[in-house]
Design a protein around this motif. Structure first.
Motif, PDB file in Angstrom:
ATOM      1  N   ILE A   1      -8.777  -6.668  -2.375  1.00 47.95           N
ATOM      2  CA  ILE A   1      -7.999  -5.464  -2.636  1.00 47.95           C
ATOM      3  C   ILE A   1      -8.489  -4.322  -1.755  1.00 47.95           C
ATOM      4  O   ILE A   1      -7.709  -3.565  -1.179  1.00 47.95           O
ATOM      5  N   SER A   2      -9.790  -4.254  -1.619  1.00 48.71           N
ATOM      6  CA  SER A   2     -10.375  -3.217  -0.786  1.00 48.71           C
ATOM      7  C   SER A   2      -9.941  -3.388   0.670  1.00 48.71           C
ATOM      8  O   SER A   2      -9.630  -2.411   1.359  1.00 48.71           O
TER       9      SER A   2
ATOM     10  N   VAL B   1       0.871  -1.160   0.000  1.00 47.28           N
ATOM     11  CA  VAL B   1       0.000   0.000   0.000  1.00 47.28           C
ATOM     12  C   VAL B   1       0.914   1.217   0.000  1.00 47.28           C
ATOM     13  O   VAL B   1       1.852   1.287   0.783  1.00 47.28           O
TER      14      VAL B   1
ATOM     15  N   ASN C   1      -4.571   1.894   4.842  1.00 50.47           N
ATOM     16  CA  ASN C   1      -5.111   3.190   5.204  1.00 50.47           C
ATOM     17  C   ASN C   1      -5.070   3.416   6.722  1.00 50.47           C
ATOM     18  O   ASN C   1      -4.582   4.441   7.204  1.00 50.47           O
TER      19      ASN C   1
ATOM     20  N   GLN D   1      -6.341  -2.328   1.012  1.00 55.31           N
ATOM     21  CA  GLN D   1      -6.273  -0.874   0.967  1.00 55.31           C
ATOM     22  C   GLN D   1      -6.688  -0.269   2.311  1.00 55.31           C
ATOM     23  O   GLN D   1      -6.075   0.675   2.794  1.00 55.31           O
ATOM     24  N   GLU D   2      -7.713  -0.865   2.900  1.00 53.33           N
ATOM     25  CA  GLU D   2      -8.209  -0.362   4.170  1.00 53.33           C
ATOM     26  C   GLU D   2      -7.191  -0.600   5.284  1.00 53.33           C
ATOM     27  O   GLU D   2      -6.963   0.263   6.127  1.00 53.33           O
TER      28      GLU D   2
ATOM     29  N   PRO E   1      -4.804   6.045  -0.348  1.00 54.49           N
ATOM     30  CA  PRO E   1      -3.812   5.001  -0.584  1.00 54.49           C
ATOM     31  C   PRO E   1      -4.042   4.271  -1.908  1.00 54.49           C
ATOM     32  O   PRO E   1      -5.173   4.172  -2.363  1.00 54.49           O
ATOM     33  N   ALA E   2      -2.953   3.791  -2.479  1.00 52.07           N
ATOM     34  CA  ALA E   2      -3.044   2.990  -3.691  1.00 52.07           C
ATOM     35  C   ALA E   2      -2.391   1.648  -3.411  1.00 52.07           C
ATOM     36  O   ALA E   2      -1.427   1.571  -2.656  1.00 52.07           O
ATOM     37  N   THR E   3      -2.919   0.588  -3.994  1.00 54.40           N
ATOM     38  CA  THR E   3      -2.349  -0.730  -3.731  1.00 54.40           C
ATOM     39  C   THR E   3      -1.744  -1.306  -5.001  1.00 54.40           C
ATOM     40  O   THR E   3      -2.156  -0.970  -6.112  1.00 54.40           O
TER      41      THR E   3
END
Lengths: 210, 162
Positions: A112-113, A66, A120, A116-117, A143-145
């Motif tokens: 993926i979510s 991330v 984050n 990302q969390e 954020p980007a993964t």
């Protein structure tokens, strides 16, 4: 970027930022997983670009990461990076024991979510304590993964510094399981932009010219 | 015994058979290969940034920038005996590893690196034979000067040869 002006007190300051930041993040991670997470003493190193990728097992090693940009008074880059099998385990735990597979390129949106969390929340707590400690105004970008080769991912965070130097200062904190201290679960990398160092040191009352 | 010659980040190196040359983990960076098919010599650079002119300090790392890398590779090949007219190029990399909603210039670095490499190849009159650029995957590339083949490996899309 003149690294010769950075003395051992400055390195101690950066180490302390890594310590406090990753400490808060480890607590957040531990709460999320409902189990103990330990961290190693942060390392602060002035190293070449190739050495940075060695820290995560080599340039070709596949990692889940991330990434976020820090904007505000002291801009920089932050990475939360996990070996792929550790990421699968972590996300599996989070998603209620579901078997998660990341390697085949078929990642569900949910996985993926979740990744990302996690990134984050962890980077958020890292950054908040960094900001509190220095009194600097710092905000994270969204954020980007990415799940890919470590070298391909990390080099992105080196762009700002590469414009002025062949070396980078990396604040690295490794996470471990409290029972298996040798097994590294993940890394936090903080890569301040070149001009941010002076601001960080000034904010803490140890300017670079003295 | 053939060896694999490694090219690190912002690095530059030459190769001749039976050795091959490779660089790993290209993200937004671009791997540039210049080669002379007849003389069987080649060079590779791992380019990080598009333009050395944008840079304040005078770093000596020629492989780091598209303009200095193309220039240095060309000079090195000529010195090794390549003939200027037969030098050709292959490139790979320039991916966008992360997707952001805010499209700042630094985020577009992959495509900018590719543009700059192409521009400077053009200035030297070096024909670009094949390329595998863009997308959002990291690449590991290996060039064999014997048959001028560039092998590209990605995590999700397997291996291809250009």
């Amino acid at each position: 970027m003149d690294f010769t002006k950075i003395n051992h007190i400055h390195l101690d300051i950066l180490r302390e930022i890594g310590n406090i930041g990753a400490g808060h993040a480890a607590t957040a991670l531990s709460t999320m997983l409902n189990k103990a997470v330990d961290m190693k003493v942060p390392s602060v190193n002035v190293i070449s670009f190739d050495e940075i990728t060695e820290m995560v097992g080599g340039s070709e090693n596949i990692v889940a990461s991330v990434f976020l940009r820090i904007v505000g008074d002291a801009p920089g880059c932050m990475f939360f990076m996990l070996p792929i099998e550790q990421a699968e385990k972590l996300l599996g735990d989070l998603l209620g024991g579901e078997a998660v597979q990341l390697t085949e390129g078929v990642h569900s949106e949910m996985t993926i979510s979740a990744l990302q969390e996690v990134g984050n929340i962890l980077s958020g707590s890292y950054l908040t304590s960094f900001s509190d400690f220095t009194g600097l105004n710092l905000q994270p970008s969204v954020p980007a993964t990415s799940i890919d080769m470590a070298g391909a991912i990390l080099s992105f965070g080196l762009l700002e510094i590469s414009a002025v130097s062949d070396f980078a200062i990396v604040i690295d904190t490794a996470f471990t399981d409290i029972k298996k201290l040798d097994e590294v679960k993940g890394h936090f990398f903080l890569l301040p932009d070149p001009e941010s160092f002076a601001k960080i040191f000034n904010a803490l009352g140890v300017p670079m010219d003295e | 015994m053939s060896e694999i010659i490694k090219v690190g980040i912002a690095d530059i190196n030459l190769v001749s058979p039976p050795d091959t040359i490779r660089t790993t983990g290209l993200g937004s960076c671009v791997g540039v290969i210049l080669y002379d098919e007849g003389k069987k010599i080649a060079g590779m650079a791992h380019v990080m940034l598009p333009e050395s002119a944008l840079i304040k300090s005078n770093t000596t790392n020629l492989g780091k920038f598209a303009d200095t890398a193309v220039n240095a590779l060309y000079d090195m090949l000529i010195k090794k005996g390549a003939s200027a007219k037969s030098i050709k190029a292959k490139i790979a990399g320039g991916a966008q590893m992360f997707q952001f909603s805010s499209g700042s210039e630094m985020m577009r670095i992959g495509p900018r690196n590719v543009e700059s490499v192409k521009l400077h190849l053009n200035q030297f009159g070096i024909p670009l034979i094949s390329s595998d650029v863009g997308g959002n995957s990291g690449r590991t590339i290996e060039f064999d000067p014997l048959n001028s083949q560039l092998t590209i490996k990605t995590v999700n899309k397997g291996t291809k040869i250009i």
